[in-house]
Design a protein around this motif. Sequence first.
Motif, PDB file in Angstrom:
ATOM      1  N   THR A 180      29.618  37.883  44.273  1.00 57.75           N
ATOM      2  CA  THR A 180      30.080  36.637  43.659  1.00 57.75           C
ATOM      3  C   THR A 180      28.924  35.642  43.558  1.00 57.75           C
ATOM      4  O   THR A 180      28.153  35.479  44.507  1.00 57.75           O
ATOM      5  CB  THR A 180      31.227  36.011  44.459  1.00 57.75           C
ATOM      6  N   PRO A 181      28.779  34.966  42.417  1.00 56.27           N
ATOM      7  CA  PRO A 181      27.715  33.964  42.266  1.00 56.27           C
ATOM      8  C   PRO A 181      28.081  32.604  42.854  1.00 56.27           C
ATOM      9  O   PRO A 181      27.258  31.691  42.827  1.00 56.27           O
ATOM     10  CB  PRO A 181      27.553  33.874  40.743  1.00 56.27           C
ATOM     11  N   HIS A 182      29.300  32.447  43.372  1.00 49.40           N
ATOM     12  CA  HIS A 182      29.728  31.130  43.844  1.00 49.40           C
ATOM     13  C   HIS A 182      28.916  30.628  45.031  1.00 49.40           C
ATOM     14  O   HIS A 182      28.904  29.428  45.312  1.00 49.40           O
ATOM     15  CB  HIS A 182      31.215  31.165  44.203  1.00 49.40           C
ATOM     16  N   PHE A 183      28.229  31.540  45.752  1.00 48.07           N
ATOM     17  CA  PHE A 183      27.426  31.148  46.904  1.00 48.07           C
ATOM     18  C   PHE A 183      25.933  31.345  46.658  1.00 48.07           C
ATOM     19  O   PHE A 183      25.130  31.213  47.576  1.00 48.07           O
ATOM     20  CB  PHE A 183      27.840  31.969  48.132  1.00 48.07           C
ATOM     21  N   GLN A 184      25.545  31.662  45.438  1.00 46.09           N
ATOM     22  CA  GLN A 184      24.154  32.019  45.177  1.00 46.09           C
ATOM     23  C   GLN A 184      23.247  30.797  45.209  1.00 46.09           C
ATOM     24  O   GLN A 184      23.676  29.652  45.135  1.00 46.09           O
ATOM     25  CB  GLN A 184      24.031  32.712  43.817  1.00 46.09           C
ATOM     26  N   LYS A 185      21.954  31.061  45.337  1.00 43.41           N
ATOM     27  CA  LYS A 185      20.909  30.053  45.176  1.00 43.41           C
ATOM     28  C   LYS A 185      20.002  30.533  44.062  1.00 43.41           C
ATOM     29  O   LYS A 185      19.588  31.697  44.077  1.00 43.41           O
ATOM     30  CB  LYS A 185      20.132  29.863  46.475  1.00 43.41           C
ATOM     31  N   PRO A 186      19.687  29.694  43.071  1.00 42.38           N
ATOM     32  CA  PRO A 186      20.062  28.285  42.951  1.00 42.38           C
ATOM     33  C   PRO A 186      21.559  28.104  42.697  1.00 42.38           C
ATOM     34  O   PRO A 186      22.193  28.936  42.067  1.00 42.38           O
ATOM     35  CB  PRO A 186      19.252  27.801  41.746  1.00 42.38           C
ATOM     36  N   LEU A 187      22.078  27.004  43.191  1.00 42.68           N
ATOM     37  CA  LEU A 187      23.495  26.703  43.090  1.00 42.68           C
ATOM     38  C   LEU A 187      23.944  26.665  41.635  1.00 42.68           C
ATOM     39  O   LEU A 187      23.253  26.116  40.773  1.00 42.68           O
ATOM     40  CB  LEU A 187      23.771  25.354  43.742  1.00 42.68           C
ATOM     41  N   THR A 188      25.112  27.233  41.362  1.00 45.02           N
ATOM     42  CA  THR A 188      25.651  27.254  40.008  1.00 45.02           C
ATOM     43  C   THR A 188      26.543  26.046  39.751  1.00 45.02           C
ATOM     44  O   THR A 188      26.950  25.339  40.676  1.00 45.02           O
ATOM     45  CB  THR A 188      26.445  28.550  39.786  1.00 45.02           C
ATOM     46  N   VAL A 189      26.880  25.813  38.484  1.00 43.35           N
ATOM     47  CA  VAL A 189      27.771  24.699  38.143  1.00 43.35           C
ATOM     48  C   VAL A 189      29.165  24.961  38.707  1.00 43.35           C
ATOM     49  O   VAL A 189      29.766  24.116  39.366  1.00 43.35           O
ATOM     50  CB  VAL A 189      27.821  24.487  36.618  1.00 43.35           C
ATOM     51  N   CYS A 190      29.702  26.146  38.448  1.00 45.15           N
ATOM     52  CA  CYS A 190      30.972  26.589  39.035  1.00 45.15           C
ATOM     53  C   CYS A 190      30.615  27.302  40.329  1.00 45.15           C
ATOM     54  O   CYS A 190      29.965  28.346  40.306  1.00 45.15           O
ATOM     55  CB  CYS A 190      31.691  27.522  38.067  1.00 45.15           C
ATOM     56  N   LYS A 205      40.805  32.680  43.613  1.00 45.32           N
ATOM     57  CA  LYS A 205      39.354  32.512  43.739  1.00 45.32           C
ATOM     58  C   LYS A 205      38.806  33.386  44.864  1.00 45.32           C
ATOM     59  O   LYS A 205      37.795  34.079  44.701  1.00 45.32           O
ATOM     60  CB  LYS A 205      39.043  31.035  43.985  1.00 45.32           C
ATOM     61  N   ALA A 206      39.468  33.387  46.021  1.00 42.83           N
ATOM     62  CA  ALA A 206      38.997  34.182  47.163  1.00 42.83           C
ATOM     63  C   ALA A 206      39.051  35.669  46.847  1.00 42.83           C
ATOM     64  O   ALA A 206      38.123  36.417  47.174  1.00 42.83           O
ATOM     65  CB  ALA A 206      39.832  33.864  48.397  1.00 42.83           C
ATOM     66  N   ALA A 207      40.142  36.111  46.195  1.00 43.79           N
ATOM     67  CA  ALA A 207      40.271  37.530  45.834  1.00 43.79           C
ATOM     68  C   ALA A 207      39.201  37.926  44.824  1.00 43.79           C
ATOM     69  O   ALA A 207      38.611  39.009  44.917  1.00 43.79           O
ATOM     70  CB  ALA A 207      41.664  37.799  45.275  1.00 43.79           C
ATOM     71  N   CYS A 208      38.930  37.062  43.861  1.00 43.27           N
ATOM     72  CA  CYS A 208      37.902  37.350  42.858  1.00 43.27           C
ATOM     73  C   CYS A 208      36.528  37.441  43.505  1.00 43.27           C
ATOM     74  O   CYS A 208      35.719  38.298  43.148  1.00 43.27           O
ATOM     75  CB  CYS A 208      37.921  36.275  41.774  1.00 43.27           C
ATOM     76  N   ASP A 209      36.249  36.571  44.490  1.00 47.62           N
ATOM     77  CA  ASP A 209      34.966  36.641  45.192  1.00 47.62           C
ATOM     78  C   ASP A 209      34.801  37.982  45.904  1.00 47.62           C
ATOM     79  O   ASP A 209      33.715  38.572  45.907  1.00 47.62           O
ATOM     80  CB  ASP A 209      34.857  35.498  46.209  1.00 47.62           C
ATOM     81  N   ILE A 210      35.870  38.465  46.530  1.00 52.02           N
ATOM     82  CA  ILE A 210      35.821  39.741  47.255  1.00 52.02           C
ATOM     83  C   ILE A 210      35.623  40.906  46.292  1.00 52.02           C
ATOM     84  O   ILE A 210      34.885  41.851  46.568  1.00 52.02           O
ATOM     85  CB  ILE A 210      37.107  39.923  48.090  1.00 52.02           C
ATOM     86  N   LEU A 211      36.288  40.830  45.146  1.00 48.67           N
ATOM     87  CA  LEU A 211      36.316  41.952  44.193  1.00 48.67           C
ATOM     88  C   LEU A 211      35.470  41.667  42.958  1.00 48.67           C
ATOM     89  O   LEU A 211      35.728  42.207  41.892  1.00 48.67           O
ATOM     90  CB  LEU A 211      37.766  42.222  43.777  1.00 48.67           C
ATOM     91  N   TYR A 212      34.442  40.815  43.085  1.00 48.24           N
ATOM     92  CA  TYR A 212      33.755  40.285  41.918  1.00 48.24           C
ATOM     93  C   TYR A 212      33.193  41.377  41.011  1.00 48.24           C
ATOM     94  O   TYR A 212      33.389  41.341  39.788  1.00 48.24           O
ATOM     95  CB  TYR A 212      32.631  39.329  42.335  1.00 48.24           C
ATOM     96  N   ALA A 213      32.507  42.350  41.578  1.00 50.00           N
ATOM     97  CA  ALA A 213      31.877  43.392  40.758  1.00 50.00           C
ATOM     98  C   ALA A 213      32.908  44.194  39.982  1.00 50.00           C
ATOM     99  O   ALA A 213      32.683  44.581  38.834  1.00 50.00           O
ATOM    100  CB  ALA A 213      31.050  44.328  41.640  1.00 50.00           C
ATOM    101  N   GLU A 214      34.084  44.413  40.598  1.00 46.91           N
ATOM    102  CA  GLU A 214      35.098  45.269  39.992  1.00 46.91           C
ATOM    103  C   GLU A 214      36.041  44.524  39.057  1.00 46.91           C
ATOM    104  O   GLU A 214      36.516  45.082  38.065  1.00 46.91           O
ATOM    105  CB  GLU A 214      35.940  45.947  41.086  1.00 46.91           C
ATOM    106  N   LYS A 215      36.323  43.252  39.356  1.00 47.77           N
ATOM    107  CA  LYS A 215      37.452  42.580  38.695  1.00 47.77           C
ATOM    108  C   LYS A 215      37.110  41.316  37.908  1.00 47.77           C
ATOM    109  O   LYS A 215      37.923  40.856  37.106  1.00 47.77           O
ATOM    110  CB  LYS A 215      38.502  42.196  39.760  1.00 47.77           C
ATOM    111  N   SER A 216      35.936  40.731  38.119  1.00 48.50           N
ATOM    112  CA  SER A 216      35.697  39.394  37.577  1.00 48.50           C
ATOM    113  C   SER A 216      35.705  39.342  36.056  1.00 48.50           C
ATOM    114  O   SER A 216      36.288  38.418  35.459  1.00 48.50           O
ATOM    115  CB  SER A 216      34.366  38.844  38.109  1.00 48.50           C
ATOM    116  N   LYS A 217      35.078  40.294  35.395  1.00 51.09           N
ATOM    117  CA  LYS A 217      35.011  40.252  33.934  1.00 51.09           C
ATOM    118  C   LYS A 217      36.398  40.300  33.314  1.00 51.09           C
ATOM    119  O   LYS A 217      36.698  39.564  32.361  1.00 51.09           O
ATOM    120  CB  LYS A 217      34.143  41.399  33.409  1.00 51.09           C
TER     121      LYS A 217
END
Length: 589
Positions: free
Chosen positions: A322-332, A413-425
């Motif tokens: 999930t990019p929600h915790f990445q650096k550099p920080l994202t807008v979302c 949001k939490a479920a999407c973070d866990i399953l980001y690679a499989e489900k986010s798109k």
Amino acid sequence: MAIIFPLLFAIVLIISLKTSSAHACMTILVGKNASSTGEVLVAHNEDAPGRCLMRTHLVKRLHRHSGTKTKFEPSLAELELPETRANLFWSEARNFDPENPGPSFCDSFVNGHGVVIVSNNCEKSREDSPELTDGGIGYGLRRIVAESAHTAREAVEIASRLVDRYGYASSGRSYSFADKDEIYVMQIVHGKHYAIQRVPDDEAAVIPNHYTIHEPDKKAHGYHELVDYAVKRGWYKPEDGAFDFKRVYQAEDSYADEKNTHRHVRAFQILLDIDLSPLLMQEWEPLPFSIKPAHPVKIETLKKILRTHFEDSSSYTAGDSTPHFQKPLTVCNADTLESSIFQIRHNPDRIIIRKSLGSPCCSPYVAWYFGILADPEGYEDKDAETSLAEHFTANPEDFDYKNNAWYRAMEIKAACDILYAEKSKELHRKVKEFEDEEERKFSPLDSQIELRLRNRPDIARAMMEGAVMSWSSDAEKFMKDMKRELGVITAQGLTDAVKGKNFSVRLPRGSMKAEDIDVSQCICGTSYDDHSKWSKCVKVTDENGCIDFEFSGGIWRDNAVPCFTDLYMAVQEKSGKKHAVSVKMRVRD
């Protein structure tokens, strides 16, 4: 005055590579001649760390006795309230901090005169000896302006008087005041100094979390005091060239913070429709206060900015996570509590507020009319007057999990973070499809409401209220459908956790087999904490067909609010298949 953007590639900006904690609100301001609707547009992500919640209040007009005073924060100045409080749309953020109860620097407003107010933290200013009277002003600035301003211009005047009298109690903040005709930005320094600039009608401005004004309006109140003070402190010498507010007043260690520069550049990139990656790889001059967009700015353009994780650019560093915790920080990002787009119209009742709860990439925008009389179900869990009275209190029970729209968004949001690679798109695609269908319903109804407001405002108001209730209901059903499509498992029963001790979570019979689980890849924690801070699984056992997970450690527990909370488990099978689990837990000291 906006700089012609290609000229930026000839000037120097030092971009620091350090990071800092995320207090990362984001605002995009679009002049009426730069928008595709011909109306002023304001887009804003409200961000704050830790366990928070969002409430939405429709506040009724109120008349007070002359001289009525109140203290918002107990330690700051007592303020005189306006005799007449306008109707308000109040988006309230709450966090739990016993030492500093109630956030002073969140919350957005629309008032019955058609004025929109949002704000952004601007990191540290250089000011180290601020002048404050009676402790200064914090939350009261936005609240008093919201209650009384008839125009954006008047909002600036009221805010200026308040800062002149009391001084501002925070290190640096940018306020955006907008109405149907104009947008003003007021960027305040700790104490009694500030810069003011108007966004040109044919331009757009982007505000992350640093000062963005370079050449303040020289005719605006406070300008000469601002310059004179900088000269007195030795921060600026007139012989060195034109006065640049950002350069002079932004603290050196927050001047070009990576988390701000990447969000600023990527937002401009979307508005200008050109690749600005070189700006982040070399030393360049600061970005201009505002720009002329390449195309008229659409609502969809603003959604794209508010949802961006810098996909398809060199700023994207998350890989398959999930990019929600990445650096550099994202807008979302993980700290985004709510995302809003305000479409300001001549009739305040027809102002459209599109709201997405939590991280907007995972949650659809739902349209609200300012002129409705009641909140849709699940948005306000306390009435507006009680919420205002309790805003600066620390009640752990206020943060108990509730089965409402806010917590449903957190679950997705939490479920999407866990399953980001499989489900986010797929999730992002379905969110867009849902919004497109709702917008198709919206356009013809909006035209009917406009006609009705001219001769039958009672019918128009009923139509608006019915539409918002219907759209909110559609969104609720959509979020429940997404939970099923993500395959979110609900843990069995209620779990108790005591800070510092191991805790257990039970999955229902038939959800999976204990022998298939990769214990080393199972973690449990909060939706807003990086997964590295979650508790690790130490044991999995099969108990009469149910599966018991025992967890140990976890930084999240050190800061947990003692309340009935929602936690989430990431469970991985030995085959590599991942599952998201929703857990309800009573956290105790």
